[in-house]
Design an enzyme around this catalytic site. Structure first.
Site, mmCIF file in Angstrom:
data_model
loop_
_atom_site.group_PDB
_atom_site.id
_atom_site.type_symbol
_atom_site.label_atom_id
_atom_site.label_comp_id
_atom_site.label_asym_id
_atom_site.label_seq_id
_atom_site.Cartn_x
_atom_site.Cartn_y
_atom_site.Cartn_z
ATOM 1 N N TYR A 164 0.824 -1.237 -0.011
ATOM 2 C CA TYR A 164 -0.087 0.048 -0.180
ATOM 3 C C TYR A 164 0.798 1.351 0.147
ATOM 4 O O TYR A 164 0.762 2.286 -0.904
ATOM 5 C CB TYR A 164 -0.735 0.026 1.074
ATOM 6 C CG TYR A 164 -1.571 1.255 1.471
ATOM 7 C CD1 TYR A 164 -2.772 1.557 0.651
ATOM 8 C CD2 TYR A 164 -1.187 2.166 2.205
ATOM 9 C CE1 TYR A 164 -3.579 2.838 0.856
ATOM 10 C CE2 TYR A 164 -1.710 3.439 2.728
ATOM 11 C CZ TYR A 164 -2.972 3.665 1.973
ATOM 12 O OH TYR A 164 -3.645 5.025 2.003
ATOM 13 N N LYS A 203 -15.579 1.515 7.469
ATOM 14 C CA LYS A 203 -14.362 0.891 7.041
ATOM 15 C C LYS A 203 -14.189 0.055 8.188
ATOM 16 O O LYS A 203 -12.853 -0.721 8.160
ATOM 17 C CB LYS A 203 -13.480 2.161 7.332
ATOM 18 C CG LYS A 203 -13.510 3.120 6.155
ATOM 19 C CD LYS A 203 -12.307 4.062 6.411
ATOM 20 C CE LYS A 203 -10.719 3.505 6.069
ATOM 21 N NZ LYS A 203 -9.949 4.580 6.271
HETATM 22 N N1 LIG Z 1 -8.287 7.596 6.243
HETATM 23 C C1 LIG Z 1 -6.942 7.436 6.619
HETATM 24 O O1 LIG Z 1 -6.471 7.599 7.759
HETATM 25 C C2 LIG Z 1 -6.014 7.635 5.145
HETATM 26 C C3 LIG Z 1 -4.548 7.944 5.656
HETATM 27 C C4 LIG Z 1 -3.754 7.843 4.579
HETATM 28 C C5 LIG Z 1 -4.285 7.879 3.044
HETATM 29 N N2 LIG Z 1 -5.508 7.660 3.017
HETATM 30 C C6 LIG Z 1 -6.051 7.660 1.516
HETATM 31 O O2 LIG Z 1 -7.231 8.239 1.445
HETATM 32 C C7 LIG Z 1 -8.284 7.986 0.519
HETATM 33 C C8 LIG Z 1 -9.555 7.946 1.221
HETATM 34 O O3 LIG Z 1 -9.179 6.881 2.253
HETATM 35 P P1 LIG Z 1 -10.604 6.557 3.020
HETATM 36 O O4 LIG Z 1 -10.163 6.562 4.430
HETATM 37 O O5 LIG Z 1 -11.706 7.564 2.500
HETATM 38 O O6 LIG Z 1 -10.827 5.189 2.624
HETATM 39 P P2 LIG Z 1 -12.164 4.417 2.006
HETATM 40 O O7 LIG Z 1 -11.958 2.969 2.020
HETATM 41 O O8 LIG Z 1 -13.421 4.829 3.095
HETATM 42 O O9 LIG Z 1 -12.468 5.214 0.684
HETATM 43 C C9 LIG Z 1 -12.081 4.705 -0.483
HETATM 44 C C10 LIG Z 1 -13.260 4.573 -1.371
HETATM 45 O O10 LIG Z 1 -12.820 4.120 -2.509
HETATM 46 C C11 LIG Z 1 -13.533 2.967 -3.207
HETATM 47 N N3 LIG Z 1 -12.882 2.088 -3.875
HETATM 48 C C12 LIG Z 1 -11.868 1.333 -3.571
HETATM 49 N N4 LIG Z 1 -11.610 0.536 -4.424
HETATM 50 C C13 LIG Z 1 -12.130 1.137 -5.646
HETATM 51 C C14 LIG Z 1 -12.192 0.648 -7.079
HETATM 52 N N5 LIG Z 1 -11.446 -0.115 -7.602
HETATM 53 N N6 LIG Z 1 -12.919 1.334 -7.901
HETATM 54 C C15 LIG Z 1 -13.740 2.508 -7.490
HETATM 55 N N7 LIG Z 1 -13.761 2.686 -6.287
HETATM 56 C C16 LIG Z 1 -13.033 1.926 -5.177
HETATM 57 C C17 LIG Z 1 -14.118 2.487 -1.917
HETATM 58 O O11 LIG Z 1 -15.497 1.936 -2.137
HETATM 59 C C18 LIG Z 1 -14.308 3.515 -0.761
HETATM 60 O O12 LIG Z 1 -15.497 4.130 -0.786
HETATM 61 C C19 LIG Z 1 -7.497 6.550 -0.048
HETATM 62 O O13 LIG Z 1 -6.937 6.764 -1.139
HETATM 63 C C20 LIG Z 1 -6.838 6.290 1.002
HETATM 64 O O14 LIG Z 1 -5.538 5.440 0.564
HETATM 65 C C21 LIG Z 1 -6.407 7.382 3.927
#
Ligand SMILES: NC(=O)c1ccc[n+]([C@@H]2O[C@H](COP(=O)([O-])OP(=O)(O)OC[C@H]3O[C@@H](n4cnc5c(N)ncnc54)[C@H](O)[C@@H]3O)[C@@H](O)[C@H]2O)c1
Length: 338
Positions: A164, A203
């Site tokens: 990741y 999540k």
């Molecule tokens: N929440 C955190 O602490 C955190 C920290 C660092 C980075 N991030 C990054 O921020 C972004 C948002 O994270 P989040 O916490 O909202 O996670 P999340 O999993 O709630 O949101 C990701 C969304 O992407 C969608 N998704 C996944 N695979 C997909 C695909 N193949 N096609 C279309 N949609 C797809 C999922 O259904 C989900 O709704 C992500 O890129 C994550 O890697 C989050």
């Protein structure tokens, strides 16, 4: 939800805005922020939503949930960023802004092929779309690009330790090249640290420890923490400040990659204590040995550049963030996750 505060003087009214991953935690908050503050904006959510598919680690393959979007009035497209035919549905629009949040967000997925395909290959497609549409691109990178490097974590010094983190590192490298080749474009990668707050519940096991510990306490159990949790510190950042960073990233002084944290790390013990206080519980803490080798003991975002080039200023302390989150933690206690 408090987001009724434009973080900048940009006007998103009459703009067409794509949010990939818009049914997830960060994406759905962005969708509502834009809807509430800019009612004339045209927001398009693209997300594959959850199915029953699970990874080898037992977690769902995608966490998008319709409940995160109840009340959303924009367009919703159910599609997979890995699927060109699904992405082609976006050709019906001309976007002014793209917020790319969709990803395998689960840091403990070790199927390298799937993580790279989903997080990296699709980024090429979305950057092409941004170029074709003359759209501003803001995308989610991650503090996982730093792996176990000592604090403070600074952009430019990375050492990802899982697929990741490596996938996000690759996205950032692609960005630097793309900026070089297309200097007229505005592209910003945001390295979120540990985000917590409203709309993360679906999540499940990958949600923040804030809601997970909150629900342990509401179950009447002492919060369970690794031994020595008063010495395990993370840069926890409230969702509101993450939305602030996304909005400010639409008009950066310079395209590039920026940390999104508070610069003020706090311990997991602090979270448990603030929660018990807010939930009026006094259950003590249950400690257990940390099973993870090489576990990151301290993160702290260096946000100097984020402040300088985006005008970012984290506003929500852990105490305030948890206090305003408590009603939602209570409301979702026991709610089915499916
Ligand atoms: N929440 C955190 O602490 C955190 C920290 C660092 C980075 N991030 C990054 O921020 C972004 C948002 O994270 P989040 O916490 O909202 O996670 P999340 O999993 O709630 O949101 C990701 C969304 O992407 C969608 N998704 C996944 N695979 C997909 C695909 N193949 N096609 C279309 N949609 C797809 C999922 O259904 C989900 O709704 C992500 O890129 C994550 O890697 C989050």
């Amino acid at each position: 939800m408090i987001f009724l505060m434009p973080y900048s003087d940009f006007d998103f009214n009459d703009k067409t805005i794509l949010i990939t991953g818009g049914a997830g935690f960060v994406g759905s908050n962005l969708a509502f922020y834009l809807q509430e503050n800019f009612p004339q904006s045209h927001v398009v959510v693209f997300d594959c939503f959850r199915s029953k598919a699970i990874f080898a680690n037992g977690n769902l393959q995608s966490f998008g949930h319709y409940k995160n979007l109840i009340g959303f009035k924009g367009d919703v497209i159910c599609g997979n960023i890995n699927n060109k035919a699904d992405l082609a549905l976006l050709n019906d629009y001309t976007f002014d802004y793209i917020f790319h949040q969709a990803a395998i967000s689960d840091t403990r997925v070790y199927d390298q092929e799937l993580v790279m395909k989903t997080n990296v290959n699709s980024f090429h497609d979305l950057l092409s779309l941004a170029k074709q549409n003359h759209a501003v691109m803001v995308y989610a990178s991650s503090a996982a690009t730093y792996g176990g490097l000592p604090s403070p974590q600074v952009v430019g010094k990375e050492s990802p330790e899982n697929p990741y983190g490596f996938s996000k590192y690759l996205m950032d490298q692609i960005t630097y090249r793309f900026i070089d080749q297309n200097p007229e474009m505005s592209i910003v990668g945001l390295r979120y640290f540990n985000v917590y707050g409203s709309k993360e519940y679906y999540k499940a096991k990958t949600s923040s420890m804030v809601i997970q510990l909150g629900h342990q306490i509401l179950d009447g159990n002492p919060p369970k923490l690794f031994e020595g949790s008063d010495q395990i510190l993370r840069d926890f950042i409230n969702i509101e400040d993450v939305i602030q960073a996304n909005i400010l990233a639409c008009k950066p002084q310079q395209s590039g990659v920026y940390n999104v944290g508070t610069g003020n790390p706090r311990s997991f013990q602090d979270i448990a204590d603030i929660l018990q206080n807010g939930l009026e519980a006094n259950l003590g803490t249950e400690y257990f040995p940390n099973p993870y080798e090489g576990y990151q003991m301290h993160t702290q975002a260096d946000i100097t550049k984020t402040e300088e080039c985006l005008g970012f200023e984290p506003k929500v302390t852990l105490e305030e963030g948890i206090k305003t989150y408590i009603p939602e933690i209570r409301r979702l206690h026991g709610e089915p996750l499916s």
